[in-house]
Design an enzyme around this catalytic site. Structure first.
Site, PDB file in Angstrom:
ATOM      1  N   SER A 116       1.252  -1.187   0.340  1.00 41.32           N
ATOM      2  CA  SER A 116      -0.107  -0.500  -0.553  1.00 41.32           C
ATOM      3  C   SER A 116       0.993   1.066   0.105  1.00 41.32           C
ATOM      4  CB  SER A 116      -1.410   0.039   1.443  1.00 41.32           C
ATOM      5  OG  SER A 116      -0.698   1.552   1.500  1.00 41.32           O
ATOM      6  N   HIS A 160      -1.638  -1.189  -4.283  1.00 39.61           N
ATOM      7  CA  HIS A 160      -2.862  -0.987  -3.605  1.00 39.61           C
ATOM      8  C   HIS A 160      -2.608   0.623  -3.605  1.00 39.61           C
ATOM      9  CE1 HIS A 160      -6.222  -1.752  -1.208  1.00 39.61           C
ATOM     10  NE2 HIS A 160      -5.582  -0.664  -0.471  1.00 39.61           N
ATOM     11  N   ASP A 203      -4.448   3.909  -1.546  1.00 38.11           N
ATOM     12  CA  ASP A 203      -5.412   4.369  -0.944  1.00 38.11           C
ATOM     13  C   ASP A 203      -6.127   5.499  -1.813  1.00 38.11           C
ATOM     14  OD1 ASP A 203      -6.046   1.357   0.542  1.00 38.11           O
ATOM     15  OD2 ASP A 203      -3.694   2.499   1.233  1.00 38.11           O
ATOM     16  N   MET A 250      -9.136   8.301  -0.429  1.00 39.50           N
ATOM     17  CA  MET A 250      -9.939   8.898   0.612  1.00 39.50           C
ATOM     18  C   MET A 250      -9.954  10.083   1.022  1.00 39.50           C
ATOM     19  SD  MET A 250      -7.470   7.404   3.823  1.00 39.50           S
ATOM     20  CE  MET A 250      -6.500   5.530   3.760  1.00 39.50           C
ATOM     21  N   HIS A 284      -8.247   1.668  -4.152  1.00 35.65           N
ATOM     22  CA  HIS A 284      -9.571   1.304  -3.014  1.00 35.65           C
ATOM     23  C   HIS A 284      -9.982   2.853  -2.666  1.00 35.65           C
ATOM     24  CE1 HIS A 284      -9.601   0.245   1.309  1.00 35.65           C
ATOM     25  NE2 HIS A 284     -11.455   0.351   0.813  1.00 35.65           N
ATOM     26  N   MET A 290     -11.996   4.615  -0.947  1.00 35.47           N
ATOM     27  CA  MET A 290     -13.199   4.810   1.019  1.00 35.47           C
ATOM     28  C   MET A 290     -12.955   6.793   0.683  1.00 35.47           C
ATOM     29  SD  MET A 290      -9.831   3.557   2.961  1.00 35.47           S
ATOM     30  CE  MET A 290      -8.732   3.499   1.416  1.00 35.47           C
ATOM     31  N   MET A 314     -11.657  -5.616   5.142  1.00 35.01           N
ATOM     32  CA  MET A 314     -10.995  -4.569   5.871  1.00 35.01           C
ATOM     33  C   MET A 314     -10.471  -5.138   7.130  1.00 35.01           C
ATOM     34  SD  MET A 314     -10.262  -2.118   3.851  1.00 35.01           S
ATOM     35  CE  MET A 314      -9.539  -1.310   5.228  1.00 35.01           C
ATOM     36  N   ASP A 357      -6.492  -6.188   4.218  1.00 34.96           N
ATOM     37  CA  ASP A 357      -6.072  -4.835   4.125  1.00 34.96           C
ATOM     38  C   ASP A 357      -6.631  -4.111   5.152  1.00 34.96           C
ATOM     39  OD1 ASP A 357      -5.240  -2.104   3.101  1.00 34.96           O
ATOM     40  OD2 ASP A 357      -7.043  -1.688   2.011  1.00 34.96           O
TER      41      ASP A 357
HETATM   42  C1  DX5 Z   1      -6.058   1.457   4.781  1.00 36.91           C
HETATM   43  C2  DX5 Z   1      -6.279   1.880   4.318  1.00 36.91           C
HETATM   44  C3  DX5 Z   1      -5.048   0.526   3.504  1.00 36.91           C
HETATM   45  C4  DX5 Z   1      -3.402   1.016   4.677  1.00 36.91           C
HETATM   46  C5  DX5 Z   1      -2.881  -0.488   5.472  1.00 36.91           C
HETATM   47  O1  DX5 Z   1      -7.535   2.589   5.173  1.00 36.91           O
HETATM   48  O2  DX5 Z   1      -7.053   1.194   3.770  1.00 36.91           O
HETATM   49  O3  DX5 Z   1      -4.301   0.151   2.706  1.00 36.91           O
HETATM   50  O4  DX5 Z   1      -3.180   1.680   3.465  1.00 36.91           O
HETATM   51  O5  DX5 Z   1      -1.846   0.098   5.939  1.00 36.91           O
HETATM   52  P1  DX5 Z   1      -1.590  -1.461   7.244  1.00 36.91           P
HETATM   53  O6  DX5 Z   1      -0.931  -1.947   6.525  1.00 36.91           O
HETATM   54  O7  DX5 Z   1       0.154  -0.252   7.285  1.00 36.91           O
HETATM   55  O8  DX5 Z   1      -2.334  -1.119   8.506  1.00 36.91           O
HETATM   56 ZN    ZN Z   2      -6.739   0.542   1.425  1.00 42.00          ZN
END
Ligand code: DX5
Ligand code: ZN
Length: 223
Positions: free
Chosen positions: A8, A33, A35, A37, A66, A68, A137, A175
């Site tokens: 990620s 990956h 993220d 947000m 991903h 969010m 998750m 994840d």
């Molecule tokens: C959290 C994200 C993850 C995050 C995971 O909301 O969706 O992808 O980057 O990070 P680690 O592996 O450090 O928990």
């Molecule tokens: Zn993620």
């Protein structure tokens, strides 16, 4: 079953994103990956389509995006255009989940659905034949570096059992809080796409870490 490691980028150094992408790939990343947000679905704000496009320009492996964000259907086309290969949406963020995943596939991309820890598997029940991946998750989304929720192991097992019974070929991605030392547990439960942020980028030698993860996966599935 094929197993994939998806670092990620949230835990990468954003000031050296191209170097980090290349380093992760050299270390054995099977996909990256990303993220996204929005500060509404989750408390944090991260990156948008221009940054995904920039990552795409230097990445060789597929981008696993991903989302969010609330009403993800409003942004599916733009993230597909930016170079996402897999697009994952949350059912908690849309009233029209089937329409959203169908649109992702219509654009020629792989469709994923991500479930928050408290969301029941029933949220994906009626779209299972419309998706390529379900993301369980293993932390509450929003931040990297949180602790893995062990109660999610049973959820992964139950989903894998349901998928096997229905004969559907769907990846299970995990994840949140995944590191080299707990990857075996989630793989034994049925996960095959492993996201890890701080578990990889927080270590000195990404190559060693990913090799260790792959070795632990191999041992877990051998038994
Ligand atoms: C959290 C994200 C993850 C995050 C995971 O909301 O969706 O992808 O980057 O990070 P680690 O592996 O450090 O928990
Ligand atoms: Zn993620």
């Amino acid at each position: 079953m094929d197993y994939y490691i998806a670092p990620s980028l949230l835990s990468a150094d954003f000031g050296r994103l191209d170097e980090e992408v290349r380093a992760a790939e050299k270390a054995g990343a099977d996909m990256l990956h990303v993220d996204v947000m929005d500060g509404r679905f989750v408390p944090n704000i991260t990156i948008g389509p221009p940054v995904v496009a920039a990552i795409k320009r230097c990445a060789k492996v597929p981008l696993d995006v991903h989302l969010m964000i609330v009403e993800p259907e409003r942004y599916i086309d733009v993230f597909a255009g930016a170079g996402a290969d897999v697009i994952t949406v949350h059912p908690e963020a849309t009233c029209h989940l089937q329409r959203a995943v169908a649109r992702i596939r219509e654009l020629g991309k792989k469709a994923g659905v991500a479930l928050n820890p408290s969301t029941s598997l029933s949220a994906v029940e009626w779209v299972l034949s419309d998706v390529d991946m379900v993301l369980i998750m293993t932390v509450n989304p929003g931040f990297g570096g949180q602790a893995f929720l062990p109660s999610m192991v049973g959820k992964i097992e139950l989903l894998r059992t349901q998928l096997s019974r229905s004969g559907l070929v769907v990846d299970i991605e995990v994840d949140g809080g995944i590191k080299a030392d707990n990857v075996a547990e989630v793989v034994k439960a049925g996960a095959n796409v492993i996201v890890s942020g701080s578990g990889i980028f927080g270590t000195k030698d990404y190559g060693k870490t990913i090799s260790k993860m792959k070795e632990n996966i191999r041992k877990a599935v051998e038994r």
